[in-house]
Write a protein that holds these residues in place. Structure first.
Motif, PDB file in Angstrom:
ATOM      1  N   ASP A 177       0.855  -1.195   0.000  1.00  0.00           N
ATOM      2  CA  ASP A 177       0.000   0.000   0.000  1.00  0.00           C
ATOM      3  C   ASP A 177       0.883   1.233   0.000  1.00  0.00           C
ATOM      4  N   TRP A 178       0.887   1.950  -1.109  1.00  0.00           N
ATOM      5  CA  TRP A 178       1.750   3.127  -1.244  1.00  0.00           C
ATOM      6  C   TRP A 178       0.932   4.393  -1.042  1.00  0.00           C
ATOM      7  N   ASP A 179       1.458   5.307  -0.252  1.00  0.00           N
ATOM      8  CA  ASP A 179       0.839   6.609  -0.035  1.00  0.00           C
ATOM      9  C   ASP A 179       1.635   7.636  -0.827  1.00  0.00           C
ATOM     10  N   PHE A 180       1.162   7.973  -1.997  1.00  0.00           N
ATOM     11  CA  PHE A 180       1.915   8.857  -2.873  1.00  0.00           C
ATOM     12  C   PHE A 180       1.773  10.331  -2.505  1.00  0.00           C
ATOM     13  N   THR A 181       1.112  10.625  -1.380  1.00  0.00           N
ATOM     14  CA  THR A 181       1.177  11.978  -0.818  1.00  0.00           C
ATOM     15  C   THR A 181       2.373  12.095   0.123  1.00  0.00           C
ATOM     16  N   ASN A 182       3.025  10.982   0.369  1.00  0.00           N
ATOM     17  CA  ASN A 182       4.170  10.908   1.267  1.00  0.00           C
ATOM     18  C   ASN A 182       5.448  10.799   0.427  1.00  0.00           C
ATOM     19  N   ARG A 183       6.378  11.739   0.639  1.00  0.00           N
ATOM     20  CA  ARG A 183       7.587  11.784  -0.182  1.00  0.00           C
ATOM     21  C   ARG A 183       8.429  10.513  -0.041  1.00  0.00           C
ATOM     22  N   GLU A 184       8.503   9.973   1.174  1.00  0.00           N
ATOM     23  CA  GLU A 184       9.295   8.770   1.382  1.00  0.00           C
ATOM     24  C   GLU A 184       8.740   7.603   0.574  1.00  0.00           C
ATOM     25  N   ASP A 185       7.424   7.482   0.532  1.00  0.00           N
ATOM     26  CA  ASP A 185       6.812   6.413  -0.260  1.00  0.00           C
ATOM     27  C   ASP A 185       7.070   6.618  -1.748  1.00  0.00           C
ATOM     28  N   VAL A 186       6.980   7.850  -2.214  1.00  0.00           N
ATOM     29  CA  VAL A 186       7.245   8.142  -3.626  1.00  0.00           C
ATOM     30  C   VAL A 186       8.678   7.756  -3.986  1.00  0.00           C
ATOM     31  N   ASN A 187       9.620   8.173  -3.145  1.00  0.00           N
ATOM     32  CA  ASN A 187      11.027   7.868  -3.424  1.00  0.00           C
ATOM     33  C   ASN A 187      11.308   6.368  -3.359  1.00  0.00           C
ATOM     34  N   ASN A 188      10.730   5.695  -2.377  1.00  0.00           N
ATOM     35  CA  ASN A 188      10.941   4.254  -2.267  1.00  0.00           C
ATOM     36  C   ASN A 188      10.326   3.511  -3.448  1.00  0.00           C
ATOM     37  N   TYR A 189       9.186   3.980  -3.903  1.00  0.00           N
ATOM     38  CA  TYR A 189       8.548   3.346  -5.063  1.00  0.00           C
ATOM     39  C   TYR A 189       9.414   3.523  -6.308  1.00  0.00           C
ATOM     40  N   LEU A 190       9.960   4.721  -6.492  1.00  0.00           N
ATOM     41  CA  LEU A 190      10.850   4.958  -7.627  1.00  0.00           C
ATOM     42  C   LEU A 190      12.065   4.035  -7.555  1.00  0.00           C
ATOM     43  N   LEU A 191      12.697   3.941  -6.394  1.00  0.00           N
ATOM     44  CA  LEU A 191      13.877   3.085  -6.249  1.00  0.00           C
ATOM     45  C   LEU A 191      13.529   1.620  -6.469  1.00  0.00           C
ATOM     46  N   LEU A 192      12.364   1.197  -5.991  1.00  0.00           N
ATOM     47  CA  LEU A 192      11.940  -0.190  -6.198  1.00  0.00           C
ATOM     48  C   LEU A 192      11.818  -0.500  -7.682  1.00  0.00           C
ATOM     49  N   GLN A 193      11.209   0.412  -8.440  1.00  0.00           N
ATOM     50  CA  GLN A 193      11.051   0.191  -9.876  1.00  0.00           C
ATOM     51  C   GLN A 193      12.395   0.205 -10.597  1.00  0.00           C
ATOM     52  N   LEU A 194      13.291   1.085 -10.172  1.00  0.00           N
ATOM     53  CA  LEU A 194      14.626   1.117 -10.775  1.00  0.00           C
ATOM     54  C   LEU A 194      15.368  -0.192 -10.520  1.00  0.00           C
ATOM     55  N   ARG A 195      15.278  -0.708  -9.282  1.00  0.00           N
ATOM     56  CA  ARG A 195      15.975  -1.952  -8.941  1.00  0.00           C
ATOM     57  C   ARG A 195      15.391  -3.136  -9.691  1.00  0.00           C
ATOM     58  N   GLU A 196      14.086  -3.162  -9.833  1.00  0.00           N
ATOM     59  CA  GLU A 196      13.456  -4.302 -10.483  1.00  0.00           C
ATOM     60  C   GLU A 196      13.673  -4.296 -11.993  1.00  0.00           C
ATOM     61  N   ARG A 197      13.677  -3.118 -12.593  1.00  0.00           N
ATOM     62  CA  ARG A 197      13.734  -3.043 -14.052  1.00  0.00           C
ATOM     63  C   ARG A 197      15.138  -2.772 -14.588  1.00  0.00           C
ATOM     64  N   ILE A 198      16.026  -2.230 -13.742  1.00  0.00           N
ATOM     65  CA  ILE A 198      17.412  -1.995 -14.166  1.00  0.00           C
ATOM     66  C   ILE A 198      18.339  -2.539 -13.080  1.00  0.00           C
ATOM     67  N   PRO A 199      18.245  -3.825 -12.747  1.00  0.00           N
ATOM     68  CA  PRO A 199      19.042  -4.364 -11.637  1.00  0.00           C
ATOM     69  C   PRO A 199      20.542  -4.364 -11.907  1.00  0.00           C
ATOM     70  N   TYR A 200      20.915  -4.304 -13.175  1.00  0.00           N
ATOM     71  CA  TYR A 200      22.336  -4.381 -13.557  1.00  0.00           C
ATOM     72  C   TYR A 200      23.083  -3.075 -13.304  1.00  0.00           C
ATOM     73  N   PHE A 201      22.374  -1.972 -13.021  1.00  0.00           N
ATOM     74  CA  PHE A 201      23.031  -0.727 -12.647  1.00  0.00           C
ATOM     75  C   PHE A 201      23.184  -0.757 -11.139  1.00  0.00           C
ATOM     76  N   LEU A 202      24.365  -1.134 -10.677  1.00  0.00           N
ATOM     77  CA  LEU A 202      24.542  -1.521  -9.285  1.00  0.00           C
ATOM     78  C   LEU A 202      24.295  -0.396  -8.296  1.00  0.00           C
ATOM     79  N   SER A 203      24.425   0.836  -8.723  1.00  0.00           N
ATOM     80  CA  SER A 203      24.179   1.952  -7.816  1.00  0.00           C
ATOM     81  C   SER A 203      22.742   1.949  -7.298  1.00  0.00           C
ATOM     82  N   PHE A 204      21.801   1.476  -8.103  1.00  0.00           N
ATOM     83  CA  PHE A 204      20.410   1.422  -7.660  1.00  0.00           C
ATOM     84  C   PHE A 204      20.215   0.398  -6.543  1.00  0.00           C
ATOM     85  N   GLN A 205      21.082  -0.590  -6.469  1.00  0.00           N
ATOM     86  CA  GLN A 205      20.937  -1.646  -5.471  1.00  0.00           C
ATOM     87  C   GLN A 205      21.253  -1.140  -4.064  1.00  0.00           C
TER      88      GLN A 205
END
Length: 331
Positions: A177-205
């Motif tokens: 359950d993501w609360d996109f009015t919350n900045r921390e949730d927005v940032n974590n969601y972005l990082l989750l998508q980056l890790r899942e879709r571009i896992p080979y860019f190690l900085s995202f890990q």
């Protein structure tokens, strides 16, 4: 933490992050919620998680050498910072005086802390060194499997370790359950998508800190002075991906700019080169879009940045023939 810009220890830790059953089987633990390079009590923890059955935090510290002073200092500080949990210390070998100091620190306190001393099999080093210096940095992730060829990568040193019954109330629950009015949730969601879709860019890990008040997320690009910056929404309601060059890196910026038209063909006409800031940027209006839609576009653009610019940022001309890979979007 690795020294001299080497990623050897991070590669080793990443391989365990991707294959947690290695630690689970050897140490009889059940790990969940693993994160890489988490900040805790002012320290950067190589790997952090929760032991699901015991309900306590787990802290993993790795060194691909014999135990040394710098790691000893970090572990002593960690022991001071926690009252309950599991510390896993992995090294090629352990100096007796350091083992005694760590054990005494725990046993002479009232802390409910278990300490696992685990030796690393040096047979892993051939594969780690190949991934660290003989493999294109965007190909490391997909080749982590070569470390699985070592049948006994780690071994618990029971006689050194402190393993006692402990119980806590920590539980890992996957975020759904993501609360996109919350900045921390927005940032974590972005990082989750980056890790899942571009896992080979190690900085995202690597885990990021201060996500609750960070509007722009910085990610290292493998070379000092170069950063990939992302935001879902800045002060002007723009989402953007930027590659920023600082310190001694402007020559790389101008080398890439020589192929500006090609870069725009690959990434989009919205791409801009800001000479006064040594920045390559792609931005679009985020207002009126859902966070999921914005993040989808950001991830797509970020991947094009990575594939287009990695060779120039990570490798010089002298390494071009030996290391460069041709990617779908490479310049």
């Amino acid at each position: 933490m690795s020294k001299n810009s080497s990623e050897r220890e991070f590669i080793f830790t990443l391989s365990q992050f991707e294959n947690p059953q290695i630690l689970e089987k050897e140490l009889n633990l059940k790990l969940a919620g693993l994160e890489l390079e988490t900040k805790f009590a002012g320290l950067k923890i190589d790997m952090y998680g929760i032991e699901q059955d015991l309900g306590v935090e787990v802290f993993v510290e790795n060194v691909l050498l014999k135990s040394d002073y710098s790691h000893q200092y970090r572990l002593l500080k960690l022991i001071e910072a926690i009252d309950k949990g599991i510390i896993i210390y992995q090294a090629v070998g352990f100096k007796d005086k350091y083992v005694k100091q760590l054990r005494d620190k725990i046993l002479n306190s009232s802390k409910k802390v278990n300490l696992y001393f685990v030796t690393i099999n040096p047979e892993l080093f051939k594969g780690i060194d190949l991934l660290n210096s003989g493999t294109h940095k965007l190909k490391v992730y997909e080749n982590l499997h070569i470390l699985n060829e070592v049948s006994n990568p780690i071994q618990l040193q029971k006689e050194m370790s402190i393993i006692r019954p402990i119980k806590g109330n920590k539980k890992y629950r996957e975020k759904i359950d993501w609360d996109f009015t919350n900045r921390e949730d927005v940032n974590n969601y972005l990082l989750l998508q980056l890790r899942e879709r571009i896992p080979y860019f190690l900085s995202f890990q690597r885990q990021k800190s201060n996500l609750d008040n960070m509007r722009i997320i910085p990610c290292g690009f493998g070379k000092s002075g170069v950063s990939l910056m992302l935001t879902v929404e800045d002060m002007r309601y723009r989402a953007f991906v930027e590659l920023r060059f600082r310190e001694f890196s402007p020559p790389i910026y101008y080398k890439i700019k020589e192929r500006e038209e090609k870069a725009k063909e690959l990434i989009g006409e919205e791409l801009k080169f800001l000479d006064d800031k040594h920045t390559i940027t792609y931005s679009f209006k985020s207002r009126g879009r859902s966070v999921r839609e914005t993040v989808d576009r950001l991830v797509d653009v970020a991947e094009k940045f990575i594939l287009a610019f990695s060779n120039d940022v990570l490798y010089g001309e002298e390494e071009r023939l030996d290391m460069w890979e041709e990617f779908e979007y490479s310049l």
